[in-house]
Design a protein around this motif. Structure first.
Motif, PDB file in Angstrom:
ATOM      1  N   LEU A   1       0.805  -1.223   0.000  1.00 27.56           N
ATOM      2  CA  LEU A   1       0.000   0.000   0.000  1.00 27.56           C
ATOM      3  C   LEU A   1       0.834   1.267   0.000  1.00 27.56           C
ATOM      4  CD1 LEU A   1      -2.668  -1.136   2.595  1.00 27.56           C
ATOM      5  CD2 LEU A   1      -2.784  -1.257   0.106  1.00 27.56           C
ATOM      6  N   GLY A   2       2.007   1.196   0.554  1.00 21.65           N
ATOM      7  CA  GLY A   2       2.902   2.343   0.562  1.00 21.65           C
ATOM      8  C   GLY A   2       2.825   3.131   1.842  1.00 21.65           C
ATOM      9  N   ARG A   3       3.942   3.676   2.218  1.00 15.40           N
ATOM     10  CA  ARG A   3       4.034   4.545   3.388  1.00 15.40           C
ATOM     11  C   ARG A   3       4.332   5.980   2.996  1.00 15.40           C
ATOM     12  NH1 ARG A   3       7.803   1.302   7.692  1.00 15.40           N
ATOM     13  NH2 ARG A   3       6.261  -0.241   8.288  1.00 15.40           N
ATOM     14  N   ARG A   4       4.922   6.162   1.855  1.00 12.50           N
ATOM     15  CA  ARG A   4       5.428   7.482   1.482  1.00 12.50           C
ATOM     16  C   ARG A   4       4.593   8.048   0.341  1.00 12.50           C
ATOM     17  NH1 ARG A   4      11.692   6.977   1.190  1.00 12.50           N
ATOM     18  NH2 ARG A   4      11.594   9.069   2.002  1.00 12.50           N
ATOM     19  N   ARG A   5       3.421   8.554   0.678  1.00 12.97           N
ATOM     20  CA  ARG A   5       2.482   9.027  -0.343  1.00 12.97           C
ATOM     21  C   ARG A   5       3.003  10.230  -1.110  1.00 12.97           C
ATOM     22  NH1 ARG A   5      -1.139   7.396   3.805  1.00 12.97           N
ATOM     23  NH2 ARG A   5      -2.281   5.562   3.103  1.00 12.97           N
ATOM     24  N   ARG A   6       3.634  11.142  -0.419  1.00 13.23           N
ATOM     25  CA  ARG A   6       4.149  12.340  -1.084  1.00 13.23           C
ATOM     26  C   ARG A   6       5.212  11.962  -2.114  1.00 13.23           C
ATOM     27  NH1 ARG A   6       5.940  16.080   3.146  1.00 13.23           N
ATOM     28  NH2 ARG A   6       3.725  16.085   3.572  1.00 13.23           N
ATOM     29  N   LEU A   7       6.079  11.041  -1.764  1.00 13.89           N
ATOM     30  CA  LEU A   7       7.091  10.579  -2.702  1.00 13.89           C
ATOM     31  C   LEU A   7       6.460   9.828  -3.868  1.00 13.89           C
ATOM     32  CD1 LEU A   7      10.086  10.254  -3.412  1.00 13.89           C
ATOM     33  CD2 LEU A   7      10.089   8.166  -2.034  1.00 13.89           C
ATOM     34  N   ALA A   8       5.414   9.051  -3.585  1.00  8.37           N
ATOM     35  CA  ALA A   8       4.723   8.311  -4.646  1.00  8.37           C
ATOM     36  C   ALA A   8       4.075   9.259  -5.646  1.00  8.37           C
ATOM     37  CB  ALA A   8       3.666   7.387  -4.036  1.00  8.37           C
ATOM     38  N   VAL A   9       3.422  10.296  -5.153  1.00  8.28           N
ATOM     39  CA  VAL A   9       2.785  11.269  -6.049  1.00  8.28           C
ATOM     40  C   VAL A   9       3.845  12.013  -6.851  1.00  8.28           C
ATOM     41  CG1 VAL A   9       1.444  13.413  -6.097  1.00  8.28           C
ATOM     42  CG2 VAL A   9       0.703  11.510  -4.655  1.00  8.28           C
ATOM     43  N   THR A  10       4.938  12.365  -6.207  1.00  4.18           N
ATOM     44  CA  THR A  10       6.030  13.045  -6.904  1.00  4.18           C
ATOM     45  C   THR A  10       6.631  12.151  -7.987  1.00  4.18           C
ATOM     46  OG1 THR A  10       6.541  14.286  -4.899  1.00  4.18           O
ATOM     47  CG2 THR A  10       8.255  14.194  -6.578  1.00  4.18           C
ATOM     48  N   MET A  11       6.762  10.865  -7.685  1.00  4.36           N
ATOM     49  CA  MET A  11       7.323   9.924  -8.656  1.00  4.36           C
ATOM     50  C   MET A  11       6.426   9.818  -9.890  1.00  4.36           C
ATOM     51  SD  MET A  11       8.084   5.845  -8.100  1.00  4.36           S
ATOM     52  CE  MET A  11       6.372   5.440  -7.785  1.00  4.36           C
ATOM     53  N   VAL A  12       5.140   9.631  -9.689  1.00  9.69           N
ATOM     54  CA  VAL A  12       4.218   9.465 -10.817  1.00  9.69           C
ATOM     55  C   VAL A  12       4.073  10.772 -11.595  1.00  9.69           C
ATOM     56  CG1 VAL A  12       1.844   8.904 -11.459  1.00  9.69           C
ATOM     57  CG2 VAL A  12       3.000   7.556  -9.717  1.00  9.69           C
ATOM     58  N   ALA A  13       3.872  11.876 -10.891  1.00  7.64           N
ATOM     59  CA  ALA A  13       3.684  13.164 -11.568  1.00  7.64           C
ATOM     60  C   ALA A  13       4.960  13.614 -12.278  1.00  7.64           C
ATOM     61  CB  ALA A  13       3.246  14.226 -10.566  1.00  7.64           C
TER      62      ALA A  13
END
Length: 170
Positions: free
Chosen positions: A9-21
């Motif tokens: 599910l992920g712990r680092r949402r901000r990093l995930a959004v930054t990665m995809v965007a």
């Protein structure tokens, strides 16, 4: 959150959004630059784009997803990286068709078929990268090379510190 939940599910949402965007922005810039170079008849930029675009569209999702899995961004974000090139391509074709940009449009091939093919290739690539990143993260956990505090967002670390301080006072 357990390691399994963090990897799935992920712990680092901000990093995930930054990665995809960030990857979406890079693909959009490369595809739009290719169209502009083709319209302006810039041969050097066109040759560079001929090499860069396939790398971004077909090969980049795997290492990006692997890095995201290792960083515990979660499966949905890592697999979304695979769909990014198809979504950006479809958006570029639709915008180019609406604006009437010459050479950009769905006349040559059905947009849905090409987009579905891009999605299949990209998500398959991202899945392989995600599996590699999860394997690397689990091996690093077993070897004791990772710190659990490094896997959380800074705000969560502060809450964990505050919670630990209140638990000690009780």
């Amino acid at each position: 959150m357990t390691t399994t939940e963090a990897l799935l599910l992920g712990r680092r949402r901000r990093l995930a959004v930054t990665m995809v965007a960030g990857f979406a922005g890079l693909v959009a810039l490369a595809l739009a630059g290719t169209v502009v170079a083709d319209l302006a008849d810039l041969q050097t930029v066109g040759r560079l784009a001929d090499r860069l675009v396939p790398l971004l569209v077909f090969y980049a999702p795997a290492p990006i997803a692997a890095a995201g899995a290792y960083a515990r961004c979660g499966g949905p974000a890592c697999l979304a990286v695979g769909a990014v090139p198809a979504v950006v391509f479809a958006a570029l074709v639709l915008v180019g068709t609406v604006l009437g940009v010459p050479g950009v449009g769905g006349a040559d091939a059905p947009l849905g078929g090409v987009t579905a093919s891009f999605v299949l290739v990209g998500v398959s690539s991202a899945f392989v990268g995600y599996c590699a990143g999860v394997t690397a993260a689990m091996l690093a956990d077993l070897a004791g090379l990772r710190d659990d505090a490094a896997d959380t967002e800074p705000d969560e670390r502060n809450h964990a510190i505050d919670d630990a301080a209140t638990d000690d006072r009780d």
